[in-house]
Design a protein around this motif. Sequence first.
Motif, PDB file in Angstrom:
ATOM      1  N   PHE A 103     -16.563   7.920  -0.040  1.00  0.00           N
ATOM      2  CA  PHE A 103     -16.084   6.977   0.899  1.00  0.00           C
ATOM      3  C   PHE A 103     -14.778   6.281   0.418  1.00  0.00           C
ATOM      4  O   PHE A 103     -13.948   5.816   1.172  1.00  0.00           O
ATOM      5  CB  PHE A 103     -17.226   5.854   0.734  1.00  0.00           C
ATOM      6  CG  PHE A 103     -18.413   6.262   1.957  1.00  0.00           C
ATOM      7  CD1 PHE A 103     -18.235   7.263   2.869  1.00  0.00           C
ATOM      8  CD2 PHE A 103     -19.450   5.669   2.010  1.00  0.00           C
ATOM      9  CE1 PHE A 103     -19.170   7.736   3.580  1.00  0.00           C
ATOM     10  CE2 PHE A 103     -20.587   5.731   3.188  1.00  0.00           C
ATOM     11  CZ  PHE A 103     -20.475   6.781   3.776  1.00  0.00           C
ATOM     12  N   PHE A 105     -12.455   7.835  -1.272  1.00  0.00           N
ATOM     13  CA  PHE A 105     -11.423   8.578  -0.995  1.00  0.00           C
ATOM     14  C   PHE A 105     -10.892   8.548   0.401  1.00  0.00           C
ATOM     15  O   PHE A 105      -9.739   8.457   0.771  1.00  0.00           O
ATOM     16  CB  PHE A 105     -11.677   9.881  -1.207  1.00  0.00           C
ATOM     17  CG  PHE A 105     -11.736  10.395  -2.595  1.00  0.00           C
ATOM     18  CD1 PHE A 105     -11.651   9.402  -3.756  1.00  0.00           C
ATOM     19  CD2 PHE A 105     -12.020  11.653  -3.059  1.00  0.00           C
ATOM     20  CE1 PHE A 105     -11.671   9.871  -5.140  1.00  0.00           C
ATOM     21  CE2 PHE A 105     -12.014  11.992  -4.486  1.00  0.00           C
ATOM     22  CZ  PHE A 105     -11.707  11.117  -5.373  1.00  0.00           C
ATOM     23  N   LEU A 106     -11.959   8.370   1.418  1.00  0.00           N
ATOM     24  CA  LEU A 106     -11.817   8.164   2.739  1.00  0.00           C
ATOM     25  C   LEU A 106     -11.096   7.084   3.043  1.00  0.00           C
ATOM     26  O   LEU A 106     -10.195   6.949   3.926  1.00  0.00           O
ATOM     27  CB  LEU A 106     -13.138   8.396   3.703  1.00  0.00           C
ATOM     28  CG  LEU A 106     -13.697   9.551   3.959  1.00  0.00           C
ATOM     29  CD1 LEU A 106     -14.864   9.388   4.848  1.00  0.00           C
ATOM     30  CD2 LEU A 106     -12.693  10.554   4.624  1.00  0.00           C
ATOM     31  N   ALA A 107     -11.378   5.779   2.619  1.00  0.00           N
ATOM     32  CA  ALA A 107     -10.909   4.665   2.783  1.00  0.00           C
ATOM     33  C   ALA A 107      -9.485   4.442   2.345  1.00  0.00           C
ATOM     34  O   ALA A 107      -8.706   3.552   3.025  1.00  0.00           O
ATOM     35  CB  ALA A 107     -11.869   3.647   2.268  1.00  0.00           C
ATOM     36  N   ILE A 108      -8.879   4.920   1.302  1.00  0.00           N
ATOM     37  CA  ILE A 108      -7.670   4.691   0.765  1.00  0.00           C
ATOM     38  C   ILE A 108      -6.730   5.908   0.817  1.00  0.00           C
ATOM     39  O   ILE A 108      -5.357   5.768   0.498  1.00  0.00           O
ATOM     40  CB  ILE A 108      -7.848   4.268  -0.765  1.00  0.00           C
ATOM     41  CG1 ILE A 108      -8.458   5.453  -1.552  1.00  0.00           C
ATOM     42  CG2 ILE A 108      -8.813   3.130  -0.971  1.00  0.00           C
ATOM     43  CD1 ILE A 108      -8.664   5.087  -3.012  1.00  0.00           C
ATOM     44  N   ALA A 109      -6.980   7.018   1.265  1.00  0.00           N
ATOM     45  CA  ALA A 109      -6.074   8.328   1.303  1.00  0.00           C
ATOM     46  C   ALA A 109      -6.031   8.803   2.662  1.00  0.00           C
ATOM     47  O   ALA A 109      -7.155   9.306   3.233  1.00  0.00           O
ATOM     48  CB  ALA A 109      -6.432   9.002   0.067  1.00  0.00           C
ATOM     49  N   ASP A 195       1.477  -0.373  -6.872  1.00  0.00           N
ATOM     50  CA  ASP A 195       0.808  -0.739  -5.805  1.00  0.00           C
ATOM     51  C   ASP A 195      -0.271   0.370  -5.545  1.00  0.00           C
ATOM     52  O   ASP A 195      -0.338   0.992  -4.619  1.00  0.00           O
ATOM     53  CB  ASP A 195       1.624  -1.064  -4.783  1.00  0.00           C
ATOM     54  CG  ASP A 195       0.901  -1.480  -3.515  1.00  0.00           C
ATOM     55  OD1 ASP A 195      -0.039  -2.327  -3.802  1.00  0.00           O
ATOM     56  OD2 ASP A 195       1.668  -1.579  -2.332  1.00  0.00           O
ATOM     57  N   TYR A 197      -4.560   1.859  -5.758  1.00  0.00           N
ATOM     58  CA  TYR A 197      -6.016   1.444  -6.010  1.00  0.00           C
ATOM     59  C   TYR A 197      -6.296   2.121  -7.418  1.00  0.00           C
ATOM     60  O   TYR A 197      -5.884   3.025  -7.804  1.00  0.00           O
ATOM     61  CB  TYR A 197      -6.692   2.099  -5.102  1.00  0.00           C
ATOM     62  CG  TYR A 197      -6.572   1.544  -3.619  1.00  0.00           C
ATOM     63  CD1 TYR A 197      -7.403   0.323  -3.217  1.00  0.00           C
ATOM     64  CD2 TYR A 197      -5.811   1.996  -2.695  1.00  0.00           C
ATOM     65  CE1 TYR A 197      -7.136  -0.390  -2.000  1.00  0.00           C
ATOM     66  CE2 TYR A 197      -5.656   1.511  -1.366  1.00  0.00           C
ATOM     67  CZ  TYR A 197      -6.337   0.209  -1.014  1.00  0.00           C
ATOM     68  OH  TYR A 197      -6.131  -0.288   0.122  1.00  0.00           O
ATOM     69  N   ASP A 225      -8.190  -6.964  -6.335  1.00  0.00           N
ATOM     70  CA  ASP A 225      -8.048  -6.814  -5.136  1.00  0.00           C
ATOM     71  C   ASP A 225      -7.652  -5.037  -4.847  1.00  0.00           C
ATOM     72  O   ASP A 225      -7.508  -4.719  -3.672  1.00  0.00           O
ATOM     73  CB  ASP A 225      -6.733  -7.242  -4.450  1.00  0.00           C
ATOM     74  CG  ASP A 225      -5.550  -7.063  -5.382  1.00  0.00           C
ATOM     75  OD1 ASP A 225      -5.549  -6.785  -6.441  1.00  0.00           O
ATOM     76  OD2 ASP A 225      -4.551  -7.255  -4.856  1.00  0.00           O
ATOM     77  N   ARG A 226      -7.642  -4.367  -5.779  1.00  0.00           N
ATOM     78  CA  ARG A 226      -7.298  -3.108  -5.722  1.00  0.00           C
ATOM     79  C   ARG A 226      -8.338  -2.054  -6.504  1.00  0.00           C
ATOM     80  O   ARG A 226      -8.059  -0.989  -6.809  1.00  0.00           O
ATOM     81  CB  ARG A 226      -5.727  -2.638  -6.189  1.00  0.00           C
ATOM     82  CG  ARG A 226      -5.463  -3.041  -7.725  1.00  0.00           C
ATOM     83  CD  ARG A 226      -4.055  -2.879  -7.945  1.00  0.00           C
ATOM     84  NE  ARG A 226      -3.243  -3.828  -7.198  1.00  0.00           N
ATOM     85  CZ  ARG A 226      -2.190  -3.261  -6.400  1.00  0.00           C
ATOM     86  NH1 ARG A 226      -2.034  -2.251  -6.075  1.00  0.00           N
ATOM     87  NH2 ARG A 226      -1.677  -4.493  -5.721  1.00  0.00           N
ATOM     88  N   ASN A 251     -12.105  -6.357  -2.437  1.00  0.00           N
ATOM     89  CA  ASN A 251     -11.249  -6.261  -1.184  1.00  0.00           C
ATOM     90  C   ASN A 251     -11.884  -5.809   0.065  1.00  0.00           C
ATOM     91  O   ASN A 251     -12.541  -5.221   0.309  1.00  0.00           O
ATOM     92  CB  ASN A 251     -10.202  -4.820  -1.645  1.00  0.00           C
ATOM     93  CG  ASN A 251      -9.220  -4.714  -0.403  1.00  0.00           C
ATOM     94  OD1 ASN A 251      -9.446  -4.739   0.799  1.00  0.00           O
ATOM     95  ND2 ASN A 251      -8.042  -4.232  -0.964  1.00  0.00           N
ATOM     96  N   GLN A 253     -10.875  -5.680   3.017  1.00  0.00           N
ATOM     97  CA  GLN A 253     -10.359  -4.304   4.106  1.00  0.00           C
ATOM     98  C   GLN A 253     -11.069  -3.320   3.693  1.00  0.00           C
ATOM     99  O   GLN A 253     -11.596  -2.168   4.333  1.00  0.00           O
ATOM    100  CB  GLN A 253      -9.139  -4.461   4.144  1.00  0.00           C
ATOM    101  CG  GLN A 253      -8.296  -5.432   4.837  1.00  0.00           C
ATOM    102  CD  GLN A 253      -8.111  -6.793   4.103  1.00  0.00           C
ATOM    103  OE1 GLN A 253      -8.062  -6.518   2.788  1.00  0.00           O
ATOM    104  NE2 GLN A 253      -8.225  -8.001   4.828  1.00  0.00           N
ATOM    105  N   VAL A 254     -11.077  -3.076   2.333  1.00  0.00           N
ATOM    106  CA  VAL A 254     -11.757  -1.694   1.808  1.00  0.00           C
ATOM    107  C   VAL A 254     -13.248  -1.572   2.152  1.00  0.00           C
ATOM    108  O   VAL A 254     -13.767  -0.890   2.539  1.00  0.00           O
ATOM    109  CB  VAL A 254     -11.290  -1.448   0.536  1.00  0.00           C
ATOM    110  CG1 VAL A 254     -12.326  -0.229  -0.221  1.00  0.00           C
ATOM    111  CG2 VAL A 254      -9.904  -1.211   0.064  1.00  0.00           C
ATOM    112  N   ALA A 257     -14.229  -0.998   5.594  1.00  0.00           N
ATOM    113  CA  ALA A 257     -13.821   0.234   5.972  1.00  0.00           C
ATOM    114  C   ALA A 257     -14.819   1.294   5.633  1.00  0.00           C
ATOM    115  O   ALA A 257     -15.392   1.958   6.337  1.00  0.00           O
ATOM    116  CB  ALA A 257     -12.481   0.670   5.643  1.00  0.00           C
TER     117      ALA A 257
ATOM    118  N   MET B   1      -0.255  -1.104  -0.942  1.00  0.00           N
ATOM    119  CA  MET B   1      -1.634  -0.467  -0.791  1.00  0.00           C
ATOM    120  C   MET B   1      -2.238  -0.807   0.488  1.00  0.00           C
ATOM    121  O   MET B   1      -2.772  -1.724   1.077  1.00  0.00           O
ATOM    122  CB  MET B   1      -2.318  -1.673  -1.970  1.00  0.00           C
ATOM    123  CG  MET B   1      -3.828  -1.145  -2.362  1.00  0.00           C
ATOM    124  SD  MET B   1      -4.287  -2.160  -3.725  1.00  0.00           S
ATOM    125  CE  MET B   1      -4.575  -3.618  -2.678  1.00  0.00           C
ATOM    126  N   SER B   4      -6.378   3.725   4.613  1.00  0.00           N
ATOM    127  CA  SER B   4      -6.109   5.112   5.196  1.00  0.00           C
ATOM    128  C   SER B   4      -6.236   5.082   6.598  1.00  0.00           C
ATOM    129  O   SER B   4      -6.707   4.147   7.376  1.00  0.00           O
ATOM    130  CB  SER B   4      -6.924   6.035   4.947  1.00  0.00           C
ATOM    131  OG  SER B   4      -8.431   5.925   5.308  1.00  0.00           O
TER     132      SER B   4
END
Lengths: 397, 397
Positions: A103, A105-109, A195, A197, A225-226, A251, A253-254, A257, B1, B4
């Motif tokens: 999850f 990986f999915l959320a940030i890339a 910048d 995660y 935050d990251r 975070n 937003q993360v 998501a 940052m 995705s």
Amino acid sequence: MELSKRAVAIPPSPIRKLLPLELKAREAGKHIYKLNIGQPDIETPQAFFQALREELPPVLAYGPSQGIAPFRNAVSEYYQKLGIPFSPEEIMITTGGSEAIFFAFLAIANPGDEIIVFEPYYTNYFGFAVYADVNLVPCTLKAENGFHLPPAEQIESLITEKTKAIICCSPNNPTGTVFTREEVGVLAGIAKKHDLYVVSDEVYREFAYDGEMPTSIMAFEEVWDRAIVIDSISKRFSACGARIGNLATKNPQVYQAVLRFGQARLCPATAEQMGAVSLYKLGDDYYASVRDEYMKRRDVIFRELENIPGVVCHMPEGAFYIMVKLPIDNADHFAEWLLTDFSHEGETVMVAPGAGFYATKGMGEDEIRLAYVLEADQCKRATQLLKMAVEQYLARS
Amino acid sequence: MELSKRAVAIPPSPIRKLLPLELKAREAGKHIYKLNIGQPDIETPQAFFQALREELPPVLAYGPSQGIAPFRNAVSEYYQKLGIPFSPEEIMITTGGSEAIFFAFLAIANPGDEIIVFEPYYTNYFGFAVYADVNLVPCTLKAENGFHLPPAEQIESLITEKTKAIICCSPNNPTGTVFTREEVGVLAGIAKKHDLYVVSDEVYREFAYDGEMPTSIMAFEEVWDRAIVIDSISKRFSACGARIGNLATKNPQVYQAVLRFGQARLCPATAEQMGAVSLYKLGDDYYASVRDEYMKRRDVIFRELENIPGVVCHMPEGAFYIMVKLPIDNADHFAEWLLTDFSHEGETVMVAPGAGFYATKGMGEDEIRLAYVLEADQCKRATQLLKMAVEQYLARS
């Protein structure tokens, strides 16, 4: 009608692919000391089973996607005690640490993006990278300095415009290395500067043998935050089969998501969360006793490994793994040979070949990973078998 | 940052997003008849809990990635009894039907590929498509003909060079439609003609009310090489929270790919698989009693729905859902209003807005899905509340 590229890209688990040979060896009557997989022999605490016996409702219903409230509260309290102020609303319960990593990986890339990982690394990171179509970019660590971090510049040289995150895993699987406070600080600094995660896999948090709690990424408020923390009950409470982990982040937003990704798969297993609530009530005595046990095993296995001529390894500071450089050039073949050809008094040992823990081709081919998940006496015997096997293997031709 | 693209693309669950309003209504003391989610009220059979009480080993260890052997054997026997000859080696145990769908998508489609799905569809297909970066291409079915298939040409017109599979879900969530043998045959024929996979979601297999077993895709031997069957214990045994499903296929390449994906996440929950073994020993009496109960509920709810002026719906043939077209133009708002504004004698009803079950923008906005997962009396009262609510909603302005 073809398979997908991902289906082709995903390798068989380097740890699990020896299974057929293991079965054959077993059928042939060999006793196998299994140091190849991080499956502890320590009993799952009775409190877990008691909860499963007594607390389940008549309808085993879907729970909330983020996990049941009593369990998120229990995990939050656990974090707070460690000085990591995650509220229940910042904790997402997942199906093992596995799902937490996926999850994240999915959320940030995006597909094709890059995530920096220190190799050797936990092999399943690669599997989840394939799931998410993300590229892991390896930064190679060296056995010679105990798999500690290289200078910051070396890490920074790997950063491109596609880099989205750095993975920090301390105490480390497969090296057993615990990053110092300074090292985790360096990673936090790089993440902030560029910048990025930080995905911080802290599932072995309690397994550190110098008497100090390992430094969490959350020790650095400037990256709250990251930071995305990955955690699991699997190793902490010897409950690998429960498949209960969590992802925690400040975070929002993360978090949101990840919650949406979690809604698609409905919820983590309800019964095993109820069992897990009781595990978090065990407290410090439990952690201390488990830690002492593993430390004893580590000391035994390390002492025996030092007796093997030509072996390079470093006293691991945490977790229950050690990467061992052997005086042989094909550890893959050696690991198979241990099952097919070697035995002493009807016994052999099973190890994980090193190459599977590296992304860089050619790395780790003379290395193995041992998991000291058996009692000290068995660890001792297993390592002695390994010594005999290395000698016999080298004398083969 | 940034987040995705997938994190942005994945919508909150249309079923679960009403949760905060539900909590508020509950806090205000309203009784809510929950017809919005497929969470049966039927008790999980005692055999499941008994296994969890009596059969768990002292170390809750990782199991095999493909699932424990006794459970794969039990599922295989279940299939064989139905005339579907899946051997244990063709069955991969998954974390719910959810993971089975995701693994199927991963194995057969590349990012950007297309999978044809009949809408309205099970919303979580969309979530897993986002996970896998695959595009669902909707083929719209009509309430007016009971959500049965359109002519083959209409389906075939959606096929492009990126199309990898068709999803067949019968008995269907959310429509309750059971595709006839002819219809499933049409899908098999299209798959064969255009070299596509068929992902056949058969989790509601036992829930059909015309006395016949619904036709499995496996009834068509000519597509055994391209059929991937999705299954789950969640609905069959009212064990949604166990998160135990399976993927079965006679295509060895697909099976091996799915196994490799499964190795990355290690294994499904061990304890709940042991519970599930016992569920498959329950036999035909159990299925019949559950089926009778749902049929009674269906009949009640359908009769009451017919009393609501302006409603269009079709007697569902299976599963425990019904899609209902209401004489209102914004079912999303209506579903919220039911929780925030409506009540009768302190009671209201919770429904799932229809738009979330469609990929095509603008479709389903005047529809809701009801899950008849409460006892017949409660279904009756809930539908009467719905009637009052529709009248009151229309009279608002």
